[in-house]
Design a protein around this motif. Structure first.
Motif, short mmCIF file in Angstrom:
data_model
loop_
_atom_site.label_atom_id
_atom_site.label_comp_id
_atom_site.label_asym_id
_atom_site.label_seq_id
_atom_site.Cartn_x
_atom_site.Cartn_y
_atom_site.Cartn_z
N ILE A 101 0.84 -1.20 0.00
CA ILE A 101 0.00 0.00 0.00
C ILE A 101 0.87 1.24 0.00
O ILE A 101 1.91 1.31 0.63
CB ILE A 101 -0.91 0.00 1.24
CG1 ILE A 101 -1.95 -1.08 1.10
CG2 ILE A 101 -1.62 1.31 1.41
CD1 ILE A 101 -2.95 -0.82 0.05
N ASP A 102 0.44 2.28 -0.70
CA ASP A 102 1.15 3.54 -0.71
C ASP A 102 1.23 4.11 0.70
O ASP A 102 0.32 3.94 1.52
CB ASP A 102 0.38 4.54 -1.61
CG ASP A 102 1.21 5.77 -1.91
OD1 ASP A 102 1.36 6.60 -1.01
OD2 ASP A 102 1.70 5.87 -3.04
N THR A 103 2.31 4.78 1.00
CA THR A 103 2.53 5.27 2.35
C THR A 103 1.50 6.31 2.78
O THR A 103 1.42 6.65 3.96
CB THR A 103 3.93 5.90 2.47
OG1 THR A 103 4.09 6.88 1.44
CG2 THR A 103 5.00 4.85 2.33
N VAL A 104 0.70 6.83 1.85
CA VAL A 104 -0.31 7.81 2.23
C VAL A 104 -1.29 7.22 3.24
O VAL A 104 -1.85 7.92 4.07
CB VAL A 104 -1.08 8.33 0.98
CG1 VAL A 104 -1.94 7.23 0.38
CG2 VAL A 104 -1.95 9.53 1.35
N PRO A 154 -3.87 2.35 12.32
CA PRO A 154 -4.00 1.00 11.79
C PRO A 154 -5.24 0.29 12.36
O PRO A 154 -5.64 0.54 13.50
CB PRO A 154 -2.71 0.31 12.24
CG PRO A 154 -2.24 1.10 13.41
CD PRO A 154 -2.66 2.51 13.15
N HIS A 155 -5.82 -0.53 11.55
CA HIS A 155 -6.96 -1.36 11.95
C HIS A 155 -6.41 -2.50 12.81
O HIS A 155 -5.55 -3.26 12.37
CB HIS A 155 -7.65 -1.90 10.69
CG HIS A 155 -8.86 -2.72 10.95
ND1 HIS A 155 -10.14 -2.19 10.89
CD2 HIS A 155 -9.01 -4.04 11.24
CE1 HIS A 155 -11.01 -3.15 11.14
NE2 HIS A 155 -10.35 -4.28 11.37
N GLU A 171 0.99 -7.22 4.63
CA GLU A 171 1.36 -6.84 3.28
C GLU A 171 0.76 -5.48 2.89
O GLU A 171 1.20 -4.86 1.92
CB GLU A 171 0.92 -7.91 2.28
CG GLU A 171 1.72 -9.19 2.33
CD GLU A 171 3.15 -9.01 1.84
OE1 GLU A 171 3.42 -8.03 1.11
OE2 GLU A 171 4.01 -9.83 2.20
N VAL A 172 -0.26 -5.06 3.62
CA VAL A 172 -0.87 -3.76 3.36
C VAL A 172 -0.23 -2.77 4.32
O VAL A 172 -0.61 -2.66 5.48
CB VAL A 172 -2.40 -3.81 3.55
CG1 VAL A 172 -3.04 -2.52 3.06
CG2 VAL A 172 -3.00 -5.00 2.84
N ASP A 173 0.76 -2.08 3.86
CA ASP A 173 1.68 -1.32 4.70
C ASP A 173 0.96 -0.29 5.58
O ASP A 173 0.33 0.64 5.09
CB ASP A 173 2.70 -0.60 3.81
CG ASP A 173 3.79 0.07 4.62
OD1 ASP A 173 3.98 -0.33 5.78
OD2 ASP A 173 4.46 0.97 4.09
N GLY A 174 1.07 -0.47 6.89
CA GLY A 174 0.54 0.50 7.83
C GLY A 174 -0.95 0.47 8.03
O GLY A 174 -1.47 1.19 8.89
N ASP A 200 -11.89 -3.77 2.34
CA ASP A 200 -11.35 -2.58 3.01
C ASP A 200 -10.63 -1.63 2.06
O ASP A 200 -10.69 -0.40 2.23
CB ASP A 200 -10.37 -2.98 4.11
CG ASP A 200 -11.05 -3.64 5.30
OD1 ASP A 200 -12.29 -3.62 5.36
OD2 ASP A 200 -10.33 -4.19 6.17
N HIS A 201 -9.93 -2.20 1.04
CA HIS A 201 -9.04 -1.36 0.23
C HIS A 201 -9.18 -1.56 -1.28
O HIS A 201 -8.43 -0.95 -2.04
CB HIS A 201 -7.59 -1.63 0.64
CG HIS A 201 -7.31 -1.30 2.07
ND1 HIS A 201 -7.25 -0.01 2.54
CD2 HIS A 201 -7.12 -2.10 3.15
CE1 HIS A 201 -7.01 -0.02 3.85
NE2 HIS A 201 -6.94 -1.28 4.24
N GLY A 202 -10.10 -2.43 -1.71
CA GLY A 202 -10.33 -2.58 -3.14
C GLY A 202 -9.60 -3.76 -3.75
O GLY A 202 -8.65 -4.31 -3.19
N SER A 203 -10.04 -4.14 -4.95
CA SER A 203 -9.50 -5.33 -5.62
C SER A 203 -8.05 -5.16 -6.04
O SER A 203 -7.29 -6.12 -6.03
CB SER A 203 -10.36 -5.65 -6.85
OG SER A 203 -11.65 -6.05 -6.48
N THR A 204 -7.67 -3.95 -6.43
CA THR A 204 -6.29 -3.75 -6.89
C THR A 204 -5.30 -4.09 -5.78
O THR A 204 -4.32 -4.81 -5.99
CB THR A 204 -6.08 -2.30 -7.36
OG1 THR A 204 -6.97 -2.03 -8.44
CG2 THR A 204 -4.65 -2.09 -7.82
N VAL A 205 -5.56 -3.61 -4.58
CA VAL A 205 -4.68 -3.89 -3.45
C VAL A 205 -4.73 -5.38 -3.10
O VAL A 205 -3.69 -6.01 -2.86
CB VAL A 205 -5.07 -3.03 -2.24
CG1 VAL A 205 -4.32 -3.47 -0.99
CG2 VAL A 205 -4.79 -1.57 -2.52
N ALA A 206 -5.94 -5.95 -3.05
CA ALA A 206 -6.05 -7.38 -2.72
C ALA A 206 -5.31 -8.24 -3.72
O ALA A 206 -4.67 -9.23 -3.36
CB ALA A 206 -7.53 -7.78 -2.66
N ASN A 207 -5.37 -7.87 -4.99
CA ASN A 207 -4.65 -8.63 -6.02
C ASN A 207 -3.14 -8.53 -5.81
O ASN A 207 -2.40 -9.50 -6.01
CB ASN A 207 -5.03 -8.14 -7.41
CG ASN A 207 -6.46 -8.46 -7.78
OD1 ASN A 207 -7.11 -9.26 -7.11
ND2 ASN A 207 -6.96 -7.85 -8.83
#
Length: 325
Positions: free
Chosen positions: A4-7, A13-14, A38-41, A182-189
Motif C-alpha cells: 500500500i502507498d505510504t499515504v 491501523p486497523h 502486506e498492506v503497509d501501515g 477494506d481497500h479494493g480489488s487492486t490492493v487485494a490482487n
C-alpha cells in the motif's frame, strides 16, 4: 514487502487480534499475520490467548507462547479465531474461552477459519446468522448448532460484521476478501501476488469434496474456462462452451459442475461481475460501457447482477472503492 502507498500510514491501523485456542492449527494461525501486514501501515496484527497464562498447545508436537492475553480482545477492530483440533470441537469450550469471546465489543468484525466456527457458535455469536465450516464437519455442526443456518458449499460467508470460512486455505480466501472489502480489488490482487496465491478462487468448497476421479482427467473444462475469460464481452452459450471443450452440452455441464462447484451460467455471471468490479475501481468508464465490456447486455443488467452479488449499485461501489483504492 508491503504493497500500500505510504499515504495510508496517516490513518490509525486497523487492529486485528488473532485468538489462539488450545489445539490451534499452526498453519491457519499464521494466515492473518501473513496476509494483512502486506498492506503497509493499514493493519496491526497481534496474537492473543484466552487466558493470562498465554501458553497455547497446538495440534502439532509443540506449544507456543503468545505475547498477549484476552485483554487484547477489548480494543480489537477485528477478531480472527483460527481452527483448533477435532478432538476438542464436540465438547463445550472451556469457561475461559467463552469469557474471552464475551470481551469482544459489539460491532467488532469477527472472523472464523474452519473449526473456529464451533467456538463462535458455542458462544452464541452465530445464532441466526449464515455461516460455514469445513464440509466434512457439516453434520456434526448441524447437530450441535441447529440454530445456525449453515452453508457447507461455499469457501466463506460474509454476513457484514461476521465472516466464517471453510477449511485450511479458505483462511487465505477470507483474509484476502477482507483486504478487498477494506481497500479494493487492486490492493487485494497485489497482496495475493506477494503471497503467491490466487486472488479469488472459483466455485465453492463443494469442488473439494472427495469423489471418484473422472475417467478422462485430461478432458476437463479448465482450457475452456480460460478461453471464455478472454471473451467475456461476447454472449457465450452452453453449446458454444461445450463445442470448445469437444463435449456434448450435457457432459460439459456435468463436468463443469464437478470441477468448479457451480454451473457454467453462474460461473460466467461471477466472472463478469468480478471483471466489472475491477473496471469500476480502476477506470472512469460509464456503467453502460462497462456492461458491454464484460458481456452484460445493458447497464440495467449489470446493476441487477452486481446488486445480487454484493448488495450495492455500480455507482455506490465505485464511490466506495475507487476513492479508497
Amino acid at each position: 514487502m508491503a504493497v500500500i502507498d505510504t499515504v495510508l500510514r496517516t490513518a490509525p491501523p486497523h487492529r486485528i487480534a488473532v485468538l489462539a485456542l488450545d489445539g490451534v492449527y499452526p498453519f491457519e494461525l499464521g494466515i492473518p499475520n501473513r496476509v494483512f501486514p502486506e498492506v503497509d501501515g493499514a493493519y496491526e496484527v497481534i496474537t492473543c490467548a484466552a487466558t493470562d497464562d498465554r501458553t497455547v498447545a497446538t495440534n502439532a508436537d509443540f506449544t507456543i507462547t503468545v505475547q498477549h492475553g484476552p485483554e487484547a480482545l477489548d480494543h480489537a477492530d477485528t477478531v480472527v479465531v483460527p481452527p483448533y483440533d477435532l478432538s476438542r470441537i464436540t465438547a463445550a469450550p472451556p469457561a475461559p474461552v467463552l469469557e474471552a469471546l464475551r470481551r469482544i465489543r459489539p460491532g467488532t468484525r469477527i472472523v472464523s477459519i474452519c473449526t473456529g466456527a464451533f467456538a463462535l457458535a458455542a458462544a452464541g455469536l452465530l445464532d441466526g446468522r449464515p455461516a460455514t465450516t469445513h464440509w466434512a464437519l457439516t453434520d456434526v455442526f448441524r447437530r450441535m448448532f441447529p440454530q445456525v443456518p449453515l452453508d457447507p458449499d461455499v469457501l466463506f460467508v460474509d454476513d457484514g460484521d461476521l465472516l466464517t470460512s471453510a477449511g485450511a486455505a479458505s483462511g487465505l480466501d477470507v483474509c484476502l476478501h477482507i483486504v478487498r472489502a477494506d481497500h479494493g480489488s487492486t490492493v487485494a490482487n497485489q497482496v495475493a501476488r506477494r503471497c503467491v496465491v490466487p486472488p479469488w478462487r472459483e466455485g465453492g468448497q463443494v469442488q473439494y469434496i472427495e469423489r471418484p476421479v473422472p475417467p478422462e482427467p485430461d478432458a476437463g473444462t479448465a482450457a475452456t474456462r480460460a478461453w471464455a475469460l478472454e471473451r467475456l464481452d461476447r454472449p457465450l452459450a452452453l453449446r458454444e462452451l461445450a463445442a470448445h471443450a469437444r463435449m456434448s452440452p450435457r457432459t460439459f455441464a456435468r463436468r463443469f459442475q464437478e470441477e468448479t462447484g457451480t454451473s457454467p451460467g453462474r460461473w460466467l455471471i461471477q466472472q463478469r461481475v468480478q471483471r466489472a468490479r475491477h473496471l469500476l475501481e480502476a477506470s472512469e468508464l460509464p456503467v453502460d460501457r462497462i456492461a458491454a465490456e464484460v458481456g452484460f447486455a445493458t447497464g440495467a443488467s449489470l446493476r441487477r447482477h452486481l446488486h445480487a452479488a454484493i448488495g450495492v449499485t455500480p455507482q455506490a461501489y465505485r464511490r466506495t472503492f475507487q476513492v479508497t483504492a
